[in-house]
Design a protein around this motif. Structure first.
Motif, PDB file in Angstrom:
ATOM      1  N   SER A  35      21.019 -32.960  41.899  1.00  0.00           N
ATOM      2  CA  SER A  35      22.394 -32.467  41.790  1.00  0.00           C
ATOM      3  C   SER A  35      23.250 -33.414  40.953  1.00  0.00           C
ATOM      4  CB  SER A  35      22.996 -32.295  43.180  1.00  0.00           C
ATOM      5  OG  SER A  35      22.957 -33.521  43.876  1.00  0.00           O
ATOM      6  N   LEU A  85      24.173 -36.316  41.425  1.00  0.00           N
ATOM      7  CA  LEU A  85      25.058 -37.196  42.172  1.00  0.00           C
ATOM      8  C   LEU A  85      24.594 -38.640  41.994  1.00  0.00           C
ATOM      9  CD1 LEU A  85      27.336 -37.247  44.296  1.00  0.00           C
ATOM     10  CD2 LEU A  85      25.594 -37.034  46.037  1.00  0.00           C
ATOM     11  N   LEU A  86      23.255 -38.812  41.960  1.00  0.00           N
ATOM     12  CA  LEU A  86      22.674 -40.133  41.754  1.00  0.00           C
ATOM     13  C   LEU A  86      22.001 -40.156  40.390  1.00  0.00           C
ATOM     14  CD1 LEU A  86      20.888 -40.441  45.224  1.00  0.00           C
ATOM     15  CD2 LEU A  86      23.033 -41.520  44.558  1.00  0.00           C
ATOM     16  N   VAL A 108      27.004 -31.160  33.332  1.00  0.00           N
ATOM     17  CA  VAL A 108      27.949 -30.107  33.719  1.00  0.00           C
ATOM     18  C   VAL A 108      27.264 -28.748  33.711  1.00  0.00           C
ATOM     19  CG1 VAL A 108      30.112 -28.969  33.138  1.00  0.00           C
ATOM     20  CG2 VAL A 108      29.929 -31.444  32.935  1.00  0.00           C
ATOM     21  N   ARG A 148      24.993 -28.503  36.664  1.00  0.00           N
ATOM     22  CA  ARG A 148      25.720 -28.341  37.932  1.00  0.00           C
ATOM     23  C   ARG A 148      26.299 -26.937  38.093  1.00  0.00           C
ATOM     24  NH1 ARG A 148      27.376 -33.819  37.109  1.00  0.00           N
ATOM     25  NH2 ARG A 148      29.378 -33.226  36.246  1.00  0.00           N
ATOM     26  N   ARG A 149      26.567 -26.271  36.972  1.00  0.00           N
ATOM     27  CA  ARG A 149      27.097 -24.919  37.046  1.00  0.00           C
ATOM     28  C   ARG A 149      26.145 -23.963  37.762  1.00  0.00           C
ATOM     29  NH1 ARG A 149      31.432 -24.946  33.664  1.00  0.00           N
ATOM     30  NH2 ARG A 149      30.722 -25.957  31.788  1.00  0.00           N
ATOM     31  N   VAL A 158      24.864 -26.710  46.404  1.00  0.00           N
ATOM     32  CA  VAL A 158      24.311 -27.741  47.280  1.00  0.00           C
ATOM     33  C   VAL A 158      24.800 -27.519  48.704  1.00  0.00           C
ATOM     34  CG1 VAL A 158      24.092 -30.214  47.702  1.00  0.00           C
ATOM     35  CG2 VAL A 158      24.394 -29.380  45.365  1.00  0.00           C
ATOM     36  N   VAL A 159      23.885 -27.581  49.636  1.00  0.00           N
ATOM     37  CA  VAL A 159      24.270 -27.618  51.044  1.00  0.00           C
ATOM     38  C   VAL A 159      23.840 -28.984  51.560  1.00  0.00           C
ATOM     39  CG1 VAL A 159      23.982 -26.598  53.322  1.00  0.00           C
ATOM     40  CG2 VAL A 159      24.005 -25.137  51.291  1.00  0.00           C
ATOM     41  N   PRO A 160      24.803 -29.922  51.636  1.00  0.00           N
ATOM     42  CA  PRO A 160      24.441 -31.303  51.965  1.00  0.00           C
ATOM     43  C   PRO A 160      23.997 -31.443  53.410  1.00  0.00           C
ATOM     44  CG  PRO A 160      26.711 -31.132  51.139  1.00  0.00           C
ATOM     45  CD  PRO A 160      26.245 -29.756  51.457  1.00  0.00           C
ATOM     46  N   GLU A 198      25.094 -33.681  55.471  1.00  0.00           N
ATOM     47  CA  GLU A 198      26.272 -33.835  56.319  1.00  0.00           C
ATOM     48  C   GLU A 198      27.180 -32.625  56.136  1.00  0.00           C
ATOM     49  OE1 GLU A 198      25.614 -35.890  53.780  1.00  0.00           O
ATOM     50  OE2 GLU A 198      27.354 -36.037  52.476  1.00  0.00           O
ATOM     51  N   ALA A 209      29.978 -31.439  54.793  1.00  0.00           N
ATOM     52  CA  ALA A 209      30.918 -31.911  53.785  1.00  0.00           C
ATOM     53  C   ALA A 209      32.032 -30.891  53.595  1.00  0.00           C
ATOM     54  CB  ALA A 209      30.177 -32.159  52.479  1.00  0.00           C
ATOM     55  N   ALA A 269      36.232 -24.930  42.914  1.00  0.00           N
ATOM     56  CA  ALA A 269      35.606 -26.077  42.248  1.00  0.00           C
ATOM     57  C   ALA A 269      34.433 -25.617  41.390  1.00  0.00           C
ATOM     58  CB  ALA A 269      35.128 -27.091  43.280  1.00  0.00           C
ATOM     59  N   GLN A 270      33.829 -24.483  41.769  1.00  0.00           N
ATOM     60  CA  GLN A 270      32.696 -23.959  41.005  1.00  0.00           C
ATOM     61  C   GLN A 270      33.156 -23.015  39.907  1.00  0.00           C
ATOM     62  OE1 GLN A 270      29.613 -24.756  41.051  1.00  0.00           O
ATOM     63  NE2 GLN A 270      29.345 -25.912  42.947  1.00  0.00           N
ATOM     64  N   GLY A 307      27.996 -23.573  50.013  1.00  0.00           N
ATOM     65  CA  GLY A 307      26.981 -23.853  48.993  1.00  0.00           C
ATOM     66  C   GLY A 307      26.556 -22.618  48.223  1.00  0.00           C
TER      67      GLY A 307
END
Ligand SMILES: Nc1ncnc2c1ncn2[C@@H]1O[C@H](COP(=O)(O)OP(=O)(O)OP(=O)(O)O)[C@@H](O)[C@H]1O
Ligand SMILES: [Mg+2]
Lengths: 363, 307
Positions: free
Chosen positions: B48, B50-51, B70, B73-74, B78-80, B82, B84, B101-102, B146
């Protein structure tokens, strides 16, 4: 950019749901400002009160004493009102005057023949400064008078007033309010910044980072929301000071703009500080460590004029102190336009630093 | 489509993900099965974007997640692991925010919010702040956020942790629906049964290494299609070993005074033979299990998944 607005909406909505923190931070400086105003009286530029004189002597000595209070800098502070002792007590009890001076019968005669004589002064316990001034002035007058008793019969009474801290251009409100207002702004900036820790802990911040939306826009959203909060608080503070303390505001929109921009700057600074902490608890601790001394130095509790000179000159270069000095200039209508440029540049730098920082912070 | 090639993620000297490669296709549920700390979340974090991966390559729908983040990511939802979400916002407001945001907006956003609220059974509670939600309801909303933008690639990080069996069944059914609609689903879990029943293909990850991958059938065949027979009672391990040595195709996985685990093919037909060979031993209980991920996991890693 759309996402910036959505984010601002989200932050404002959340603030509305939990206004308690915000209200607490507004309440503290408001309380201090109100107390200070009550102590100094609502007279605005200078404290002003009524001095009651009950003249049971009807002689020349009493008249001179009364006149002395009606002249010079004392005259600006006191309206002298003749009254009877009884009526004077009643007015004092109702808080309508600062002090009551009771001149006993035979005062002039005793004075001339150098006999001991007692003058009674009753102070309004609800006020602090004005009765103090009156008493101090009276003591000085009597001192002088006693020293002249043996010599020339024509007494010129002269009042020495304790150094008056309110005799600044723009008056008392103009030096007290900006600092008090920025104490609130500083507290709120810290409280708003603390929210990134909540967003990080919940994982919301990480989730933002997995969307196509940019973290830059996310931060702009936060700035929009914060700017709005600071504008409302700034406008309310200025309006209240205008009404209650006779504050002069040369340019109202410019003053609100300055407060909002400074607030955003402090907010970004606090966010950078908090995101450098290793945990939320450390972040809170760090915030308190930084906030209290800076608020103190930056004119939050006492205006710079009341501080020892070295402290004041340090204080004026603290971030909030710098903003406070410029807010005072805005209120007086004397801020150079270049200050806005400096502020804009500082905000831009802080914003760029925050974007880099928040990405690292999120993961 | 997710293509992961030689993904490595290091935190200082520690390697959390070690040269992992796999592909997941559209309409497929690819499972990543592994115990705590195996590197599942780290892998999802890299996909994703993120890292930042230490090395290796990841493409999502053909877009490199590092150089073309970008665009990648479109297409990702993601279903984290935690929850979130914003606790002081309602379910509806959370969906509006994450949908926004999407890039969703207007009536499209509105319609999708209604749809996913219905899907996740949260319509009735959509307007109240979610801090009043139960853990399971929050999980469902976490999932809804998500999928609100109908992503082509869905990354699910242990989405059923702490969910009651009923809600879990419902959530898993939602995941299957997503795959049926053509979404490429990456599903991480440490529940064997979930992985077995849900995933079309599976990767088994441990200590950052992907130690096996394939369909459930392929993975089973790695065990040699053998059943596991567990006998409890009172045994003399040495005598048992001696006795069973004469029986063809029976492997002793484990033997002690109280427990005997044997692997063999077609165990049900060979029970009389086994009992004959164990003549004299006191058998109190018998369990026969077909090859499972659990036994595979134990075989591959030497440890139990639920340590
Ligand atoms: N930021 C970090 N710094 C250092 N080590 C980390 C960091 N994040 C994760 N790790 C380590 O990387 C390894 C893999 O962690 P990861 O979260 O990917 O595991 P996981 O498979 O998702 O486990 P779980 O089932 O518990 O969620 C763990 O050993 C973890 O301690
Ligand atoms: Mg994990």
């Amino acid at each position: 950019m759309r996402f910036a607005w959505i984010s601002a909406w989200k932050d404002l909505l959340r603030l509305r749901r939990e206004p308690v923190t915000l209200l607490t931070w507004i309440a503290i400086p408001s309380f201090i400002a109100v107390v200070t105003t009550l102590v100094f009286g609502p007279g605005g530029a200078q404290p002003h009160g009524t001095l009651l004189i009950a003249d049971n002597d009807h002689g020349i000595g009493a008249t001179m004493l009364g006149n002395a209070f009606g002249q010079g800098s004392l005259g600006k502070m006191f309206t002298v009102e003749k009254t009877s002792a009884q009526e004077g007590r009643r007015k004092l009890d109702q808080g309508e005057a600062s002090a009551l001076l009771v001149i006993p019968a035979g005062f002039t005669a005793s004075f001339v023949s150098s006999k001991p004589v007692a003058i009674q002064m009753v102070r309004n316990p609800a006020q602090r400064i004005l009765p103090e001034i009156a008493e101090e002035a009276l003591a000085t007058m009597l001192d002088r008078a006693s020293s002249m008793q043996a010599g020339a019969p024509l007494i010129q009474l002269e009042a020495t007033v304790i150094p008056d801290k309110t005799e600044q251009p723009g008056g008392f409100a103009a030096i007290l309010l900006p600092g008090a207002l920025f104490m609130g702004v500083f507290f709120i900036a810290g409280a708003l910044a603390a929210d990134v820790w909540r967003e990080r802990t919940s994982g919301a911040l990480r989730r933002v980072a997995t969307t196509p939306a940019s973290l830059g826009a996310f931060l702009v959203g936060k700035l929009i929301a914060s700017a709005l909060v600071f504008s409302v608080i700034g406008a309310a503070g200025l309006l209240a000071a205008q009404r209650l303390m006779n504050l002069r505001v040369a340019n109202f929109p410019a003053a609100v703009l300055w407060i909002a921009a400074s607030g955003c700057g402090l907010y970004l600074a606090m966010m950078l500080l908090q995101s450098a902490a290793s945990s939320e608890r450390v972040a809170t601790l760090l915030t308190n460590f930084v906030t209290l001394p800076l608020v103190m130095l930056g004119g939050g509790f006492f205006p710079f004029e009341w501080m020892p000179r070295p402290l004041a000159s340090i204080g004026q270069w603290t971030p909030n102190g710098w903003c406070v000095m410029r807010l005072r200039a805005v209120l007086a209508g004397t801020l150079e336009p270049s200050a806005y440029g400096v502020m804009a540049a500082l905000l831009a730098v802080a914003w760029l630093a925050s974007i880099r920082n928040i990405r690292r912070f999120a993961c | 489509m997710i293509e992961v090639e030689q993904l490595r993620k290091q935190y200082g000297d520690f390697t959390a993900v070690h040269d992992v490669s796999f592909n997941a296709r559209a309409g497929e549920i690819f499972g990543l099965l592994g115990p705590n700390g195996a590197g599942k979340t780290t892998t999802i974090g890299c996909i994703s974007s993120l890292l930042a991966p230490t090395s290796g390559r990841i493409r999502v729908m053909g877009h490199d997640v590092v150089s073309d983040g970008v665009a990648a990511r479109r297409s990702i939802g993601v279903v984290p692991q935690e929850i979130a979400l914003y606790d002081d916002l309602s379910a509806h407001e959370n969906l509006a925010y994450w949908g926004g945001a999407q890039g969703l907006r207007g009536s499209k956003l509105h319609d999708r919010i209604r749809e996913v609220l219905e899907l996740t059974g949260l319509v009735d509670r959509a307007k109240e702040p979610i801090k009043q939600f139960s853990g399971g309801m929050k999980r469902r909303l976490n999932f809804a956020c998500g999928i609100v933008h109908e992503p082509k690639v869905l990354l699910l990080d242990e989405p059923t942790v702490g969910v009651d069996p009923q809600s879990r069944v419902r959530l898993l059914e939602l995941v299957r629906e997503q795959a049926r609609a053509g979404t490429c689903v990456l599903y991480t879990t440490h529940y064997m049964e979930e992985a077995e029943s849900l995933c079309d293909r599976l990767g088994i990850i441990d200590h950052g290494n992907l130690i096996a991958q394939g369909t459930l059938k392929e993975l089973r065949s790695m065990l040699g299609e053998r059943d596991v027979l567990r006998l409890t009672g009172a045994f003399h391990p040495d005598r048992v070993r001696e006795a069973l040595a004469s029986v063809d195709g029976v492997e002793i996985i484990h033997a002690d005074e109280a427990l005997l685990s044997l692997a063999m093919s077609d165990a049900s037909h060979r029970l009389p033979l086994i009992f004959g060979a164990l003549n004299g031993a006191e058998v109190r209980g018998t369990t026969l299990t077909q090859p499972s991920l659990e036994s595979l996991f134990i075989k591959l890693t030497g440890t139990d998944l639920r340590e």
